[in-house]
Design an enzyme around this catalytic site. Structure first.
Site, PDB file in Angstrom:
ATOM      1  N   HIS A 371      46.654  44.195  37.341  1.00  0.00           N
ATOM      2  CA  HIS A 371      46.509  44.655  38.715  1.00  0.00           C
ATOM      3  C   HIS A 371      47.226  43.705  39.674  1.00  0.00           C
ATOM      4  O   HIS A 371      47.210  42.496  39.466  1.00  0.00           O
ATOM      5  CB  HIS A 371      45.036  44.770  39.101  1.00  0.00           C
ATOM      6  CG  HIS A 371      44.426  46.074  38.691  1.00  0.00           C
ATOM      7  ND1 HIS A 371      44.229  47.106  39.564  1.00  0.00           N
ATOM      8  CD2 HIS A 371      43.989  46.498  37.493  1.00  0.00           C
ATOM      9  CE1 HIS A 371      43.679  48.132  38.913  1.00  0.00           C
ATOM     10  NE2 HIS A 371      43.534  47.784  37.651  1.00  0.00           N
ATOM     11  N   PRO A 372      47.831  44.224  40.730  1.00  0.00           N
ATOM     12  CA  PRO A 372      48.528  43.370  41.692  1.00  0.00           C
ATOM     13  C   PRO A 372      47.551  42.713  42.664  1.00  0.00           C
ATOM     14  O   PRO A 372      46.428  43.190  42.863  1.00  0.00           O
ATOM     15  CB  PRO A 372      49.438  44.356  42.422  1.00  0.00           C
ATOM     16  CG  PRO A 372      48.659  45.643  42.402  1.00  0.00           C
ATOM     17  CD  PRO A 372      47.948  45.653  41.060  1.00  0.00           C
ATOM     18  N   SER A 388      49.176  52.229  43.276  1.00  0.00           N
ATOM     19  CA  SER A 388      48.697  51.048  43.991  1.00  0.00           C
ATOM     20  C   SER A 388      49.235  51.008  45.420  1.00  0.00           C
ATOM     21  O   SER A 388      48.521  50.633  46.359  1.00  0.00           O
ATOM     22  CB  SER A 388      49.111  49.778  43.240  1.00  0.00           C
ATOM     23  OG  SER A 388      48.376  49.638  42.051  1.00  0.00           O
ATOM     24  N   ALA A 390      49.999  53.591  47.338  1.00  0.00           N
ATOM     25  CA  ALA A 390      49.257  54.560  48.156  1.00  0.00           C
ATOM     26  C   ALA A 390      47.854  54.066  48.446  1.00  0.00           C
ATOM     27  O   ALA A 390      47.327  54.255  49.563  1.00  0.00           O
ATOM     28  CB  ALA A 390      49.216  55.907  47.444  1.00  0.00           C
ATOM     29  N   GLU A 391      47.232  53.432  47.476  1.00  0.00           N
ATOM     30  CA  GLU A 391      45.857  52.955  47.660  1.00  0.00           C
ATOM     31  C   GLU A 391      45.810  51.858  48.708  1.00  0.00           C
ATOM     32  O   GLU A 391      44.936  51.857  49.591  1.00  0.00           O
ATOM     33  CB  GLU A 391      45.314  52.463  46.322  1.00  0.00           C
ATOM     34  CG  GLU A 391      44.987  53.600  45.365  1.00  0.00           C
ATOM     35  CD  GLU A 391      44.971  53.186  43.907  1.00  0.00           C
ATOM     36  OE1 GLU A 391      44.735  54.061  43.056  1.00  0.00           O
ATOM     37  OE2 GLU A 391      45.198  51.993  43.612  1.00  0.00           O
ATOM     38  N   PHE A 423      41.833  39.576  42.482  1.00  0.00           N
ATOM     39  CA  PHE A 423      40.700  40.239  43.120  1.00  0.00           C
ATOM     40  C   PHE A 423      40.957  41.742  43.102  1.00  0.00           C
ATOM     41  O   PHE A 423      41.993  42.210  43.587  1.00  0.00           O
ATOM     42  CB  PHE A 423      40.549  39.749  44.563  1.00  0.00           C
ATOM     43  CG  PHE A 423      39.486  40.463  45.344  1.00  0.00           C
ATOM     44  CD1 PHE A 423      38.140  40.176  45.144  1.00  0.00           C
ATOM     45  CD2 PHE A 423      39.826  41.443  46.277  1.00  0.00           C
ATOM     46  CE1 PHE A 423      37.156  40.829  45.868  1.00  0.00           C
ATOM     47  CE2 PHE A 423      38.846  42.101  47.004  1.00  0.00           C
ATOM     48  CZ  PHE A 423      37.515  41.792  46.796  1.00  0.00           C
TER      49      PHE A 423
END
Length: 471
Positions: A371-372, A388, A390-391, A423
């Site tokens: 995850h970034p 990611s 768009a989120e 995170f």
């Protein structure tokens, strides 16, 4: 590739509004099974006598013999019961659908003429009133075709609906593949019509009933008096009518047989029920063909690409990015016992989440590390996955002030340094302020707690992504 064919989801938790004509709160479908003259009998070329649905307790077939008592009970249905029911329905102006066994219709021309004169729908109830359970597929297909031919010859028009009753596991597909029927009723699995995809055909299914059915006068446990039948029908009607008043209108099918409900003591309960329903407003008494026409117009079928029917390559291509950069999860999920229940977002999420949860700690850590960072360097460089990107944009993380961006970068660095993974939070459930607040709270947790929390957030992100793709 294990696949499970039964559909436990149906319309799902939010069934469609039936939107019955005139704002009706309930559709009451009365079905009259006409089987007299189509039952097992050596006169009909069968191996023995009938033993099903009569007033003879514990009846068994008589091999190679005529069963005079059984025959006379069926004869009563044609000679007396039918006409009593005909007077009741025509007198009250209530149309019915007839499930007509083709060979029975051929042997009862006066009854057929009366059905047609009354404007009743005459659907096909198969060629003969016999058990299809062990029938070979080719023989059942042949009998379906012959039933259509004979029905058309006797009635003057082809049947538009079908119900076998004593069916096989192949019956629905075999009848659908003919392309003949606007509705098929060989299921008991819903209170509303629904569509079934059979090859290239979108087949409408109108479920039937074996409980709001006078056959319970001839089975145990069952009804022994008309009042019991009335009470059960009334309770069912009241429940469904109340649901309709709450915007969840349903269909109420009632199954009838001339030789059963046509008896004086039994029909009294039916008459009482019909009087009761007609004391209510917004009650629709359609023939099943009218239900079919309404449903096809109001709720036309829309096909979509179903996960349970995909090849592995397409499945992984389509869902490999649901868990960030972790296509192995979709690859493993493909080997589960997928079925119609997994063709929804919630269903497929369960399958994918199972593979994530059952993975090793190292594999799950790899998913977290894929995850970034929130509003991190990848975002600035526009190198996030489309999902990611768009989120993060949904929470306006792509429009931070310099001060906000600096706060995120500092928190990202401190969090990764402490826990060993970024995170992770389902940003679509939050705004910038609540994300920052969660960041500042969670950074103080121990790593084991954060690992569990992050895994849950990963599953939530996956769920939201699937809801963008599937029903």
């Amino acid at each position: 590739m294990p696949r499970y064919p039964r559909d436990f989801r149906g319309h799902g938790p939010q069934a469609p509004d039936a939107a019955w004509p005139g704002g009706a709160k309930i559709a009451v479908s009365l079905v009259l099974n006409y089987e007299e003259g189509g039952e097992n009998n050596i006169l009909h070329g069968d191996a023995g006598s009938e033993a099903f649905l009569s007033d003879i307790a514990g009846a068994v077939p008589w091999p190679g013999m005529r069963h005079w008592n059984m025959e006379s009970i069926y004869d009563y249905g044609a000679r007396a019961g039918f006409w009593r029911l005909h007077r009741l329905f025509t007198g009250m102006g209530i149309p019915v659908t007839v499930y007509g066994v083709s060979t029975a219709l051929a042997r009862n021309p006066e009854q057929v003429a009366a059905m047609k004169a009354a404007g009743w729908e005459i659907a096909s109830h198969g060629l003969k009133w016999v058990d299809h359970r062990d029938m070979a597929v080719d023989e059942e297909r042949r009998q379906i075709a012959e039933s259509i031919r004979l029905h058309t010859e006797v009635v003057g028009e082809a049947p538009r609906g079908w119900y076998t009753g004593r069916c096989s596991v192949n019956t629905v597909d075999l009848t659908a593949e003919t392309g003949q029927f606007e509705w098929i009723s060989d299921t008991y699995d819903d209170d509303l019509p629904y569509w079934r995809e059979v090859g290239d055909r979108d087949q409408l299914i109108i479920p039937y009933t074996l409980e709001a059915n006078d056959m319970r006068f001839a089975t145990a446990p069952g009804y022994i008096e008309g009042e019991q039948f009335f009470t059960y029908l009334k309770d069912s009607f009241d429940t469904l009518y109340a649901e309709g008043q709450q915007g969840r209108a349903k269909m109420f099918s009632i199954g009838l047989h001339c030789r059963l409900i046509g008896r004086p003591g039994k029909i009294a309960g039916l008459k009482r029920f019909l009087d009761y329903t007609q004391s209510h407003k917004d009650v629709w008494f359609p023939r099943r063909i009218e239900i079919a026409e309404h449903w096809a117009k109001t709720h036309p079928h829309q096909r979509f690409e179903r996960p349970s029917e995909m090849a592995r390559e397409r499945f992984v291509q389509r869902f490999g990015g649901i868990f960030e950069h972790s296509a192995w999860i979709a690859n493993r999920a493909f080997d589960l016992e997928l079925g119609p229940a997994h063709d929804s977002a919630v269903g497929l999420h369960n399958a994918l989440a199972r593979m994530f949860r059952s993975a090793s700690a190292a594999e799950r850590l790899g998913v977290l590390q894929a995850h970034p960072d929130l509003a991190g360097k990848l975002a600035a460089a526009k190198r996030l996955t489309a999902e990611s990107s768009a989120e993060q944009a949904s929470a306006a993380l792509d429009a931070l002030t310099d001060e906000q961006r600096a706060s995120f970068q500092r928190l990202n660095a401190d969090y990764v340094a402490k826990h060993g993974f970024p995170f992770i939070i389902a940003v679509r459930d939050h705004d910038k302020a609540s994300i920052l607040a969660a960041f500042q709270t969670r950074i103080g947790h121990d790593t084991a707690t954060e690992f569990t929390t992050a895994c849950r957030q990963v599953e939530r992100i996956a769920e939201l992504r699937l809801k963008d793709l599937l029903p």
